[in-house]
Design a protein around this motif. Sequence first.
Motif, PDB file in Angstrom:
ATOM      1  N   HIS A   1      -4.527  -6.729  10.238  1.00 30.26           N
ATOM      2  CA  HIS A   1      -4.185  -7.550  11.406  1.00 30.26           C
ATOM      3  C   HIS A   1      -3.376  -6.745  12.410  1.00 30.26           C
ATOM      4  O   HIS A   1      -3.655  -6.759  13.602  1.00 30.26           O
TER       5      HIS A   1
ATOM      6  N   ARG B   1      -4.655  -5.882  16.150  1.00 29.01           N
ATOM      7  CA  ARG B   1      -3.905  -6.498  17.245  1.00 29.01           C
ATOM      8  C   ARG B   1      -3.519  -5.455  18.294  1.00 29.01           C
ATOM      9  O   ARG B   1      -3.595  -5.704  19.492  1.00 29.01           O
TER      10      ARG B   1
ATOM     11  N   SER C   1     -11.083 -18.471  22.319  1.00 31.23           N
ATOM     12  CA  SER C   1     -10.899 -18.551  23.760  1.00 31.23           C
ATOM     13  C   SER C   1     -11.424 -19.866  24.336  1.00 31.23           C
ATOM     14  O   SER C   1     -10.705 -20.601  25.006  1.00 31.23           O
TER      15      SER C   1
ATOM     16  N   THR D   1     -10.070 -23.635  22.878  1.00 28.14           N
ATOM     17  CA  THR D   1      -8.746 -24.066  23.324  1.00 28.14           C
ATOM     18  C   THR D   1      -8.692 -24.290  24.835  1.00 28.14           C
ATOM     19  O   THR D   1      -8.153 -25.303  25.296  1.00 28.14           O
TER      20      THR D   1
ATOM     21  N   ASN E   1      -0.393 -26.439  12.666  1.00 24.05           N
ATOM     22  CA  ASN E   1      -1.060 -25.325  12.012  1.00 24.05           C
ATOM     23  C   ASN E   1      -0.545 -25.198  10.584  1.00 24.05           C
ATOM     24  O   ASN E   1       0.434 -25.865  10.215  1.00 24.05           O
TER      25      ASN E   1
ATOM     26  N   ARG F   1       0.193 -22.432   7.085  1.00 27.15           N
ATOM     27  CA  ARG F   1       0.332 -21.081   6.565  1.00 27.15           C
ATOM     28  C   ARG F   1       0.377 -21.172   5.044  1.00 27.15           C
ATOM     29  O   ARG F   1       0.818 -22.183   4.487  1.00 27.15           O
TER      30      ARG F   1
ATOM     31  N   PRO G   1       2.848 -23.772  22.766  1.00 23.87           N
ATOM     32  CA  PRO G   1       1.413 -24.089  22.799  1.00 23.87           C
ATOM     33  C   PRO G   1       0.554 -22.897  22.403  1.00 23.87           C
ATOM     34  O   PRO G   1      -0.560 -23.064  21.918  1.00 23.87           O
ATOM     35  N   PHE G   2       1.095 -21.687  22.625  1.00 28.30           N
ATOM     36  CA  PHE G   2       0.367 -20.462  22.264  1.00 28.30           C
ATOM     37  C   PHE G   2       0.949 -19.837  21.007  1.00 28.30           C
ATOM     38  O   PHE G   2       0.789 -18.656  20.763  1.00 28.30           O
ATOM     39  N   SER G   3       1.670 -20.632  20.219  1.00 31.72           N
ATOM     40  CA  SER G   3       2.378 -20.153  19.043  1.00 31.72           C
ATOM     41  C   SER G   3       3.549 -19.251  19.469  1.00 31.72           C
ATOM     42  O   SER G   3       3.863 -19.156  20.658  1.00 31.72           O
TER      43      SER G   3
ATOM     44  N   ARG H   1       2.612 -13.149  16.030  1.00 27.31           N
ATOM     45  CA  ARG H   1       1.191 -13.498  16.082  1.00 27.31           C
ATOM     46  C   ARG H   1       0.897 -14.444  17.238  1.00 27.31           C
ATOM     47  O   ARG H   1      -0.118 -15.161  17.230  1.00 27.31           O
TER      48      ARG H   1
ATOM     49  N   CYS I   1      -0.438 -16.010  20.607  1.00 26.67           N
ATOM     50  CA  CYS I   1      -1.770 -15.884  21.213  1.00 26.67           C
ATOM     51  C   CYS I   1      -1.840 -14.686  22.156  1.00 26.67           C
ATOM     52  O   CYS I   1      -0.949 -14.491  22.977  1.00 26.67           O
TER      53      CYS I   1
ATOM     54  N   GLY J   1      -4.333 -14.401  24.279  1.00 26.77           N
ATOM     55  CA  GLY J   1      -5.140 -14.806  25.432  1.00 26.77           C
ATOM     56  C   GLY J   1      -4.366 -15.628  26.448  1.00 26.77           C
ATOM     57  O   GLY J   1      -4.949 -16.154  27.391  1.00 26.77           O
TER      58      GLY J   1
ATOM     59  N   GLN K   1      -7.269 -21.086  34.076  1.00 26.69           N
ATOM     60  CA  GLN K   1      -7.019 -22.511  34.326  1.00 26.69           C
ATOM     61  C   GLN K   1      -6.543 -22.734  35.761  1.00 26.69           C
ATOM     62  O   GLN K   1      -6.917 -23.705  36.408  1.00 26.69           O
TER      63      GLN K   1
HETATM   64  C1  HEM Z   1      -5.115 -22.922  26.412  1.00 28.98           C
HETATM   65  C2  HEM Z   1      -5.715 -21.947  25.759  1.00 28.98           C
HETATM   66  C3  HEM Z   1      -5.233 -21.396  24.459  1.00 28.98           C
HETATM   67  C4  HEM Z   1      -4.388 -21.963  23.537  1.00 28.98           C
HETATM   68  C5  HEM Z   1      -3.703 -23.337  23.579  1.00 28.98           C
HETATM   69  C6  HEM Z   1      -4.258 -21.006  22.450  1.00 28.98           C
HETATM   70  C7  HEM Z   1      -3.454 -21.211  21.337  1.00 28.98           C
HETATM   71  C8  HEM Z   1      -3.290 -20.285  20.320  1.00 28.98           C
HETATM   72  C9  HEM Z   1      -2.451 -20.469  19.173  1.00 28.98           C
HETATM   73  C10 HEM Z   1      -1.606 -21.712  18.899  1.00 28.98           C
HETATM   74  C11 HEM Z   1      -2.577 -19.363  18.422  1.00 28.98           C
HETATM   75  C12 HEM Z   1      -1.889 -19.093  17.074  1.00 28.98           C
HETATM   76  C13 HEM Z   1      -2.807 -19.488  15.950  1.00 28.98           C
HETATM   77  C14 HEM Z   1      -2.111 -19.436  14.613  1.00 28.98           C
HETATM   78  O1  HEM Z   1      -0.907 -19.734  14.552  1.00 28.98           O
HETATM   79  O2  HEM Z   1      -2.756 -19.146  13.597  1.00 28.98           O
HETATM   80  C15 HEM Z   1      -3.471 -18.467  19.067  1.00 28.98           C
HETATM   81  C16 HEM Z   1      -3.836 -17.235  18.591  1.00 28.98           C
HETATM   82  C17 HEM Z   1      -4.821 -16.454  19.155  1.00 28.98           C
HETATM   83  N1  HEM Z   1      -5.492 -16.685  20.340  1.00 28.98           N
HETATM   84 FE1  HEM Z   1      -5.188 -18.218  21.585  1.00 28.98          FE
HETATM   85  N2  HEM Z   1      -5.023 -19.915  22.719  1.00 28.98           N
HETATM   86  C18 HEM Z   1      -5.628 -20.093  23.938  1.00 28.98           C
HETATM   87  C19 HEM Z   1      -6.486 -19.221  24.591  1.00 28.98           C
HETATM   88  C20 HEM Z   1      -6.938 -18.031  24.079  1.00 28.98           C
HETATM   89  C21 HEM Z   1      -7.848 -17.126  24.752  1.00 28.98           C
HETATM   90  C22 HEM Z   1      -8.389 -17.321  26.164  1.00 28.98           C
HETATM   91  C23 HEM Z   1      -8.083 -16.091  23.900  1.00 28.98           C
HETATM   92  C24 HEM Z   1      -8.934 -14.859  24.075  1.00 28.98           C
HETATM   93  C25 HEM Z   1      -9.321 -14.393  25.220  1.00 28.98           C
HETATM   94  C26 HEM Z   1      -7.303 -16.345  22.688  1.00 28.98           C
HETATM   95  C27 HEM Z   1      -7.275 -15.521  21.582  1.00 28.98           C
HETATM   96  C28 HEM Z   1      -6.403 -15.683  20.521  1.00 28.98           C
HETATM   97  C29 HEM Z   1      -6.334 -14.748  19.417  1.00 28.98           C
HETATM   98  C30 HEM Z   1      -7.198 -13.503  19.220  1.00 28.98           C
HETATM   99  C31 HEM Z   1      -5.321 -15.221  18.563  1.00 28.98           C
HETATM  100  C32 HEM Z   1      -4.833 -14.599  17.250  1.00 28.98           C
HETATM  101  C33 HEM Z   1      -3.572 -13.779  17.487  1.00 28.98           C
HETATM  102  C34 HEM Z   1      -3.035 -13.205  16.195  1.00 28.98           C
HETATM  103  O3  HEM Z   1      -3.187 -13.824  15.155  1.00 28.98           O
HETATM  104  O4  HEM Z   1      -2.457 -12.102  16.251  1.00 28.98           O
HETATM  105  N3  HEM Z   1      -6.626 -17.523  22.851  1.00 28.98           N
HETATM  106  N4  HEM Z   1      -3.913 -19.044  20.240  1.00 28.98           N
END
Ligand code: HEM
Length: 454
Positions: free
Chosen positions: A90, A94, A250, A253, A316, A318, A374-376, A380, A382, A384, A392
Motif C-alpha cells: 500500500h 500510494r 472516483s 463517491t 467504514n 477496519r 468525508p475523505f477520511s 490513508r 482519500c 482524489g 464538483q
Molecule cells: C466526493 C468524492 C469522494 C469521497 C467522498 C471519497 C471518500 C473517500 C474515503 C472516505 C476514503 C477512505 C476509505 C477508507 O477509509 O478505507 C477514500 C479513499 C480513497 N479514495 Fe476517495 N473519495 C472521493 C473521490 C475520489 C476520487 C475522485 C478518487 C480518484 C480519482 C478517489 C480515490 C481514492 C483512493 C485511491 C483511496 C484509497 C486511499 C488509500 O487507501 O491510501 N476518491 N476516499
Amino acid sequence: MSILGDGRFYVRFLRDPVDCLIRLERDPDAKRDFVRKGRQISFLLGPRANEAILGDPDTFHVQPITLPGPEGSAQRRIGEGLVNLNGPIHKRHRKLLVPPLAGSALDAYHAPVTDAVDAMLDGWRPGETRDLLGEMNGLAVRVSAATLFAMEDPVEAERVASTIDRWFKMNTAPGVRLFQRSFAGAPYARMLRAAQEVEETMLALVAKRRAEGAEGDDILSRLIRAKGEGGAPLDDVELVGELTIAFVASHETTSKALAWTLFLLAQHPDETRRVVEEIATLVGDGRPSVEDLAGLQTLDRALKESLRILPPVAFNVRRARRDAEVLGRFLPAGSTAVFSHYLTHHDREIYPEPERFRPDRWVGFAASQFEYLPFSAGPRRCIGEGFTTRMQKITLIRLLQRFRFTIVPGSRFDRHQAVTVAPRAGVPVTLHPADGGFARVPVVGNVRQMVELD
Ligand code: HEM
C-alpha cells in the motif's frame, strides 16, 4: 434498551446502517461490542475513536470493497488497488498514485472536465424532468474514463466504464456475497467472468498507451512514466488493479456527493441564490478558469457543508491485525472496528444544530481532520479530494449558470446504502431557465432524519 443485545441487529445494520448508528448514538446504555460467528464487532464512535483507528493503519487494516476471489484469478488481481491494499505494498503504490492527483497536475484535467460537463448540459432543455443522480453518475463515469484513461472515443470509453461498473456492482450484490460458489450459472461465477473481461480490456488499454509512448497528462500515462522507490514503476498487472479500483472509488463517491449537494441546494433556495450570485459576480456566464475555482468561497462552503451533513461514505470498518485497545475498550486480533463519518459530522458538541444545512458555519470555524472526515483522515486519506472538489465545482458552476431546478412534487427521499449512501429513487427535478426564481418543494422520506428541511 440495548439494541446490540438484539440478535437481529446485524441484519438491521446491513439494511440501514445510518438508522442503526443514529439509534446507537442516542442510547448511552447500548451495548457497543458484540460477537458474530465468533468474531467481535466493536462500534467505536466519535473523533477520538476515528483518530485511534485511522492514525494506526499498521494495526487496523482495511477490509477490501471487492471480493478476494480464488488464488491466481483475475478477480484477485484487478482488486489490487489502493483502497483494498495494506502494509508495504500500500505504501509503495500510494507514493506513485498521489502525484498525478495532486497540485498543479490537476490543472491538466480542468478542460476535459469542463468539456464533459458542457456536453451533458447541451442536451438539457428547460421544462424537462431529469434524475440528477443518474445524470451525475453518467457524468462522473465519463469524467473518470476521460481523466484516468484518456480515452478519446466516447463509445469505447463508455464500454470500458460499463464493463468495470457491471463487475463492481456484482461485487456488492447480496446474492454474490452470501453464496461464493463458482458453479456454472451462479452469480459468483458470472462475477469471476466479468473480472476476466475487465482485466483483458484494461490490459489492452495499458498496452495501447505504452505503444503510443505514454506522453499524455492522463493518469494512466503519468503512472506508466512514474518511478517508485529504487526506480521500480508499477507493472501492467499492478497498473490494471490501481486503475480499476481508482475508477470505482472516483465515480461511486463523486456522483453521490454531487447528487446530494444538488438535492440540498434545491431544498435551500436562499443558500442557492447566494451561490448563484457569487458565480455571476466572479465568473459571469463563461467557463470558469482554474483561478476562479479557488475564489468562490460561498460555493466552497456549500460543498463542504453538503459533505458534512450527507457524506457519501457514512461509516467504514477496519480489521484489527493484533490485540488492541481503543478508548479503554479491548479489541482482540481479528475483530472488526466500525467507525462513522456520518455520526461524527452530526455530533452537536462539534456542530451546533447538526441537522441544519448551514454553509456559513464554516466562516471562521475549522474542524480537526478527525472531526470532519468525508475523505477520511490520517495516512490513508482519500487521494482524489483535490480532483473531485474541482470537478464538483465546475459541474455546479456550469449547471447553475444555465439552469434553475425544482424537485418534482411528491418525490420521496430515502437513503440507499451500498458502498456509499445514495438517494434510493434518485433526485428527480424539473429544469427551468436560470431566472433566479428559486423555490423549495416539500419532500418526504427518511432523509429528513438526517437533514432538517423546515
Ligand atoms: C466526493 C468524492 C469522494 C469521497 C467522498 C471519497 C471518500 C473517500 C474515503 C472516505 C476514503 C477512505 C476509505 C477508507 O477509509 O478505507 C477514500 C479513499 C480513497 N479514495 Fe476517495 N473519495 C472521493 C473521490 C475520489 C476520487 C475522485 C478518487 C480518484 C480519482 C478517489 C480515490 C481514492 C483512493 C485511491 C483511496 C484509497 C486511499 C488509500 O487507501 O491510501 N476518491 N476516499
